[in-house]
Design an enzyme around this catalytic site. Structure first.
Site, short mmCIF file in Angstrom:
data_model
loop_
_atom_site.label_atom_id
_atom_site.label_comp_id
_atom_site.label_asym_id
_atom_site.label_seq_id
_atom_site.Cartn_x
_atom_site.Cartn_y
_atom_site.Cartn_z
N GLN A 132 51.20 -4.90 32.66
CA GLN A 132 49.81 -5.29 31.99
C GLN A 132 49.11 -4.07 31.78
OE1 GLN A 132 46.92 -4.81 34.33
NE2 GLN A 132 45.47 -5.14 32.90
N TYR B 14 45.17 -2.42 30.62
CA TYR B 14 43.90 -2.45 30.31
C TYR B 14 43.51 -1.62 29.11
CZ TYR B 14 42.02 -5.32 34.26
OH TYR B 14 41.75 -6.25 35.22
N TYR C 108 39.12 -8.05 49.96
CA TYR C 108 39.28 -7.40 48.35
C TYR C 108 40.13 -8.26 47.78
CZ TYR C 108 41.35 -4.77 44.83
OH TYR C 108 42.08 -4.58 43.48
N ARG D 241 31.42 -9.09 43.66
CA ARG D 241 32.16 -10.00 44.68
C ARG D 241 31.14 -9.82 45.94
NH1 ARG D 241 36.92 -7.48 42.18
NH2 ARG D 241 37.16 -8.38 40.40
N HIS E 152 41.17 -15.01 35.52
CA HIS E 152 41.31 -14.01 36.32
C HIS E 152 41.25 -14.49 37.72
CE1 HIS E 152 41.45 -9.62 35.44
NE2 HIS E 152 41.15 -9.53 36.76
N ARG F 101 37.93 -14.41 39.74
CA ARG F 101 37.28 -13.08 40.15
C ARG F 101 36.18 -12.31 39.33
NH1 ARG F 101 40.19 -10.20 44.11
NH2 ARG F 101 39.65 -8.16 43.18
C1 LIG Z 1 43.33 -8.27 44.00
C2 LIG Z 1 43.41 -8.60 42.40
C3 LIG Z 1 43.40 -7.77 41.61
C4 LIG Z 1 43.58 -8.11 40.19
N1 LIG Z 1 43.59 -7.08 39.30
C5 LIG Z 1 44.00 -7.56 38.06
C6 LIG Z 1 44.48 -6.29 36.96
O1 LIG Z 1 44.27 -5.07 37.25
N2 LIG Z 1 44.87 -6.62 35.82
C7 LIG Z 1 44.61 -8.31 35.47
O2 LIG Z 1 44.93 -8.41 34.27
N3 LIG Z 1 44.57 -9.06 36.47
C8 LIG Z 1 44.34 -8.95 37.50
N4 LIG Z 1 44.09 -9.76 38.51
C9 LIG Z 1 44.07 -11.28 38.21
C10 LIG Z 1 45.51 -11.72 38.28
O3 LIG Z 1 46.20 -11.21 37.40
C11 LIG Z 1 45.70 -13.06 38.06
O4 LIG Z 1 45.07 -13.46 36.78
C12 LIG Z 1 44.99 -13.99 39.07
O5 LIG Z 1 44.95 -13.24 40.10
C13 LIG Z 1 45.63 -15.31 39.15
O6 LIG Z 1 44.85 -16.18 39.97
P1 LIG Z 1 45.34 -16.78 41.77
O7 LIG Z 1 44.87 -15.39 42.28
O8 LIG Z 1 44.51 -17.88 41.83
O9 LIG Z 1 46.71 -16.75 41.49
C14 LIG Z 1 43.86 -9.51 39.93
C15 LIG Z 1 44.05 -10.36 40.89
C16 LIG Z 1 43.67 -9.93 42.33
C17 LIG Z 1 43.60 -11.10 43.30
#
Ligand SMILES: Cc1cc2nc3c(=O)[nH]c(=O)nc-3n(C[C@H](O)[C@H](O)[C@H](O)COP(=O)(O)O)c2cc1C
Length: 414
Positions: free
Chosen positions: A152, A154, A49, A191, A302, A305
């Site tokens: 943050q 949504y 995850y 994913r 993101h 993801r």
């Molecule tokens: C498990 C997970 C959950 C995430 N959930 C959110 C979220 O709820 N809101 C959001 O703005 N970004 C979310 N992100 C994105 C992160 O804020 C960020 O943009 C991203 O992880 C950065 O890239 P990196 O993982 O390569 O460092 C999530 C990332 C991960 C890994």
């Protein structure tokens, strides 16, 4: 945690680089070692995850490759000391231009992860961003990380954004330093690693997942100590005593889509502190956000993801900095795995860089000590990288002679 215990913990928190840094460094000398070790402690479905990207991870590979491709030509002869890393972001001083990106469900990867990361950030004096869909509540984070707390949001659009606007009130009361509106999750994504590991629309551990939990004693201990993922910030908008799946269902029904620019303007109006828009990849979107009074542009895909085909954020950074860098603070995430990557982002004009996944690797590998060790590693690597290229300060990183093969040029028709 009651107020008194939180206050005591805060007072006793040491600041600066962890005294155990050298010994931890021998075992975990970089984020790659944390990633390699985490699956030993974390059930497979949880690790998948936190670690996966959209589709087959091509977006993550592109993010990493984009950083690796950026090369610097150093200048010598000027360095006398290790460069300082302090930075001011939106009126608050931090120890380094490195922050923790917001995440939903980090406590699925490691029970209690949100607060563990928040405490580490407070100790190190770097920004910690709570995800609105994270495990801890706004009020809990305000107690343990009052000096570094970013939030943050949504888009909770039901009832004319009643929940969104209430979250702003709570953020104001909690003393949040900066608020980020995420705009890059227009629709749900797939994913494959996550699905294959057994995670569906609801959290329903099957026999295999239960077995994976049963054979990870450190994770089970964290579960005993910190409990199940609680989605504590949004839980209060559901019925009292709602199960985790009910909260997930509630979030799915009430939350989603991209903030329109009109909505961004309404949120801007209600929130009196500094505001960022997170997930911007086009200079024209950055200009639009800034024209609405947004002070911060958070360049991000993101972390790969959402969709594999997106450009790495680092490749659009220079164009965005050139469009809005004079008027707004530009920060970046997606693909940061070292202080050297942070240096590359600073050299290309970011004021700070944030990381997501690598903090989950850290907490998975080392539990409570993980996020703090990763911050220390990133700061140590950043100092060394600045020194290596001949930069005497963070600002001087921008003078670096740099080759950036993936950089986008936005012509009038793009
Ligand atoms: C498990 C997970 C959950 C995430 N959930 C959110 C979220 O709820 N809101 C959001 O703005 N970004 C979310 N992100 C994105 C992160 O804020 C960020 O943009 C991203 O992880 C950065 O890239 P990196 O993982 O390569 O460092 C999530 C990332 C991960 C890994």
């Amino acid at each position: 945690m009651d107020d008194l215990t939180a206050k005591k913990e805060l007072e006793q928190m040491p600041s600066g680089i962890n005294p155990n840094f050298e010994s931890l460094h021998k075992v975990f000398p970089s984020s790659a070692y944390l990633r390699a070790h985490a699956p030993k402690n974390v059930p497979r479905f949880s690790f998948e995850y936190g670690d996966t990207g959209a589709g087959a991870d091509v977006g993550i590979q592109h993010n990493w490759a984009a950083f690796d491709a950026i090369k610097v030509v150093p200048r010598y002869g000027a360095i006398t000391t290790v460069p300082p890393t302090e930075v001011e972001l939106f009126g608050t001083r931090y120890a380094a231009p490195i922050g923790i990106a917001p995440m939903g469900g980090p406590s699925l990867v490691w029970p209690g992860a949100d607060l563990i990361m928040a405490k580490a950030a407070q100790r190190a004096r770097v920004p910690y961003t709570l995800g609105v869909a994270g495990g801890a509540s706004i009020e809990e984070v305000a107690k343990v990380a009052p000096d570094v707390f970013w939030l943050q949001l949504y888009r909770f659009y039901q009832n004319d954004h009643a929940i969104g606007f209430d979250l702003i009130k709570r953020a104001t009361a909690a003393g949040v330093k900066a608020l980020a509106l995420t705009i890059d999750v227009p629709v749900r994504t797939t994913r494959t690693r996550e699905s294959y590991a057994g995670l569906g629309r609801e959290f329903q551990p099957n026999l295999r997942m239960m077995y994976e939990m049963a054979i990870r004693p450190k994770w089970l201990l964290a579960l005993l100590r910190n409990g199940y993922p609680r989605f504590a910030t949004i839980r209060q908008y559901t019925r009292a005593g709602a199960s985790t799946n009910e909260v997930i269902g509630f979030a799915r029904k009430n939350m989603g889509g991209v903030f329109s620019w009109e909505e961004v303007a309404r949120y801007r109006d209600r929130w009196k502190g500094p505001m960022l828009v997170k997930g911007i990849l086009h200079p024209a979107d950055a200009e639009k956000a800034v024209s609405l009074g947004i002070e911060g542009v958070w360049v991000s895909n993101h972390g790969g993801r959402q969709i594999e085909a997106l450009t790495p954020s680092i490749d659009v950074l220079p164009a965005i900095v050139s469009a809005v860098g004079q008027k707004a603070t530009v920060v970046l995430d997606s693909g940061i795995r070292s202080g050297q990557d942070v240096m590359r982002a600073l050299a290309l004009g970011a004021k700070a860089a944030f990381a997501g996944k690598s903090f989950l690797w850290a907490v998975g590998a080392l539990g409570d000590a993980g996020p703090g060790h990763l911050i220390d590693l990133y700061i140590d690597e950043l100092r060394s990288s600045l020194g290596q290229i001949g930069a005497r300060s963070l600002d001087e990183a921008r003078d670096a002679v740099i080759r950036h093969p993936g950089a986008w040029r936005f012509d009038r028709n793009d």
